[in-house]
Design a protein around this motif. Structure first.
Motif, PDB file in Angstrom:
ATOM      1  N   ASN A  63       1.143  -1.288   0.062  1.00 47.12           N
ATOM      2  CA  ASN A  63       0.269   0.252  -0.031  1.00 47.12           C
ATOM      3  C   ASN A  63       0.958   1.526  -0.376  1.00 47.12           C
ATOM      4  O   ASN A  63       0.340   2.121   0.438  1.00 47.12           O
ATOM      5  N   LEU A  64       2.198   1.472   0.063  1.00 46.50           N
ATOM      6  CA  LEU A  64       3.138   1.980  -1.171  1.00 46.50           C
ATOM      7  C   LEU A  64       2.058   3.085  -1.310  1.00 46.50           C
ATOM      8  O   LEU A  64       2.658   2.633  -2.664  1.00 46.50           O
ATOM      9  N   PRO A  65       2.746   4.373  -1.463  1.00 41.13           N
ATOM     10  CA  PRO A  65       1.741   4.844  -2.989  1.00 41.13           C
ATOM     11  C   PRO A  65       3.229   5.142  -3.601  1.00 41.13           C
ATOM     12  O   PRO A  65       3.706   6.375  -2.832  1.00 41.13           O
ATOM     13  N   LEU A  66       3.025   5.263  -4.560  1.00 38.92           N
ATOM     14  CA  LEU A  66       3.619   5.679  -6.142  1.00 38.92           C
ATOM     15  C   LEU A  66       2.929   6.176  -7.217  1.00 38.92           C
ATOM     16  O   LEU A  66       2.198   6.429  -6.720  1.00 38.92           O
ATOM     17  N   VAL A  67       3.700   6.776  -7.577  1.00 36.87           N
ATOM     18  CA  VAL A  67       3.198   7.685  -8.954  1.00 36.87           C
ATOM     19  C   VAL A  67       3.916   7.064 -10.005  1.00 36.87           C
ATOM     20  O   VAL A  67       5.155   7.067 -10.034  1.00 36.87           O
ATOM     21  N   THR A  68       3.546   6.845 -10.737  1.00 35.84           N
ATOM     22  CA  THR A  68       3.998   6.893 -12.511  1.00 35.84           C
ATOM     23  C   THR A  68       3.262   7.835 -13.219  1.00 35.84           C
ATOM     24  O   THR A  68       2.078   8.570 -13.266  1.00 35.84           O
ATOM     25  N   THR A  69       4.370   8.338 -14.110  1.00 33.08           N
ATOM     26  CA  THR A  69       4.060   9.410 -15.198  1.00 33.08           C
ATOM     27  C   THR A  69       4.018   8.856 -16.701  1.00 33.08           C
ATOM     28  O   THR A  69       5.069   7.980 -16.662  1.00 33.08           O
ATOM     29  N   GLY A  70       3.278   9.895 -16.987  1.00 39.65           N
ATOM     30  CA  GLY A  70       3.625   9.410 -19.251  1.00 39.65           C
ATOM     31  C   GLY A  70       2.778  10.220 -19.659  1.00 39.65           C
ATOM     32  O   GLY A  70       1.699  11.156 -19.621  1.00 39.65           O
ATOM     33  N   TRP A  71       3.056   9.569 -21.297  1.00 38.89           N
ATOM     34  CA  TRP A  71       2.003  10.437 -22.094  1.00 38.89           C
ATOM     35  C   TRP A  71       0.916   8.602 -22.486  1.00 38.89           C
ATOM     36  O   TRP A  71       0.914   8.899 -23.805  1.00 38.89           O
ATOM     37  N   GLY A  72       0.691   7.840 -21.711  1.00 42.14           N
ATOM     38  CA  GLY A  72       0.087   7.087 -22.279  1.00 42.14           C
ATOM     39  C   GLY A  72      -1.295   7.042 -22.069  1.00 42.14           C
ATOM     40  O   GLY A  72      -1.704   8.404 -21.693  1.00 42.14           O
ATOM     41  N   ARG A  73      -2.025   6.683 -23.220  1.00 39.52           N
ATOM     42  CA  ARG A  73      -3.827   6.824 -23.252  1.00 39.52           C
ATOM     43  C   ARG A  73      -3.921   6.545 -22.371  1.00 39.52           C
ATOM     44  O   ARG A  73      -4.187   6.245 -20.404  1.00 39.52           O
ATOM     45  N   ILE A  74      -5.335   7.726 -22.217  1.00 38.81           N
ATOM     46  CA  ILE A  74      -6.296   7.931 -21.128  1.00 38.81           C
ATOM     47  C   ILE A  74      -7.075   7.433 -20.890  1.00 38.81           C
ATOM     48  O   ILE A  74      -7.994   7.367 -19.980  1.00 38.81           O
ATOM     49  N   SER A  75      -7.798   6.899 -21.836  1.00 37.78           N
ATOM     50  CA  SER A  75      -9.076   5.749 -21.743  1.00 37.78           C
ATOM     51  C   SER A  75      -8.515   5.016 -23.089  1.00 37.78           C
ATOM     52  O   SER A  75      -8.054   4.538 -23.666  1.00 37.78           O
ATOM     53  N   THR A  76      -9.827   3.519 -22.639  1.00 45.47           N
ATOM     54  CA  THR A  76      -9.659   2.631 -23.677  1.00 45.47           C
ATOM     55  C   THR A  76      -9.800   3.049 -24.991  1.00 45.47           C
ATOM     56  O   THR A  76      -9.915   2.425 -25.840  1.00 45.47           O
ATOM     57  N   THR A  77     -11.096   3.721 -24.939  1.00 41.01           N
ATOM     58  CA  THR A  77     -11.553   4.824 -25.911  1.00 41.01           C
ATOM     59  C   THR A  77     -10.181   5.264 -27.136  1.00 41.01           C
ATOM     60  O   THR A  77     -10.477   6.039 -28.234  1.00 41.01           O
TER      61      THR A  77
END
Length: 255
Positions: A143-157
């Protein structure tokens, strides 16, 4: 593939690492749904891997540099935030060497890490600086809070990368919890995070999963794979950086 078949992280073992000159805005107590735009320049180790025509296809983390450049078909872009902007001061580097972990398995996606040596040293500054590497054999609390970042898709559509770099807070999931979703696909070389309404997605692959200790940010994971439709109720899988710390240092020492 699902998220990606290779977690590509350019190298850097800097003396001062993991301390952004521009502070990120991370609210650990908010209910994160699908992430939000990052503060420009607040994740200075985040890089964009792009085609030579300028199309983003995955992320990476600055962890070192040097070398001569052969004709690789992709470039590493440092200092990026807005993929559509022509006014950002960017550093565009070709790759002089790529080293994939010798135990990489494209069928199981195990040991999913490649180091890229930049064609020339990055110029470090407020918007470009290295992240710290997790120490070997690091054990992080569930449950340690982690942060991920990037320019990946923001929805399945959505079939294209968002213009602005985004961030999301995800909890670390224990291996036993993770196997409830993914079964025996989970190995000691993997971390599991998310499943609470947000997820990495296509285009984030290779990007950082970091945790904060004091004012220092450390690279715990590399975006690797997950549910093919980026189901936000399923945790995604990240390469466990601590498992490869000794290998990374060996590769760097070999030049």
């Amino acid at each position: 593939s699902l998220l990606a078949t290779l977690a590509t992280a350019p190298i850097c073992l800097g003396r001062r690492c993991g301390v952004p000159a521009i502070s990120p805005l991370v609210q650990y107590n908010e209910k994160i749904i699908n992430g939000h735009n990052a503060v420009p320049g607040s994740w200075p180790w985040q890089v964009s891997l792009q085609t030579r025509s300028g199309s983003h296809f995955c992320g990476g983390s600055l962890i070192t540099m040097p070398g001569r450049a052969p004709p690789y078909s992709h470039v590493v872009v440092l200092g990026e935030y807005d993929l559509t902007s022509n006014s950002e001061y960017l550093q565009v580097k070709t790759v002089s060497r790529a080293v994939t972990n010798p135990n990489w398995n494209p069928n199981t996606l195990n040991n999913d890490i490649t180091l890229l040596k930049l064609s020339s040293p990055a110029k470090l500054g407020p918007r470009v600086s290295p992240v710290c590497l997790a120490p070997a054999n690091l054990v992080l609390p569930t449950n340690l809070p982690l942060v991920t970042t990037g320019w990946g898709r923001i929805s399945t559509t959505c079939t294209y990368a968002p213009a602005l770099g985004r961030q999301v807070v995800l909890p670390l999931i224990s291996p036993s919890q993770c196997t409830q979703y993914w079964g025996n696909r989970i190995t000691s070389s993997m971390l599991c995070a998310g499943g609470v309404g947000a997820s990495s997605c296509q285009g984030d692959s290779g990007g950082p999963l970091v945790y904060q200790n004091g004012n220092v940010w450390t690279l715990a994971g590399i975006v690797s794979w997950g549910n093919s439709n980026c189901n936000v109720r399923w945790p995604a899988i990240y390469t466990r950086v601590s498992q490869f710390r000794n290998w990374i240092e060996y590769v760097v020492s070999q030049g």
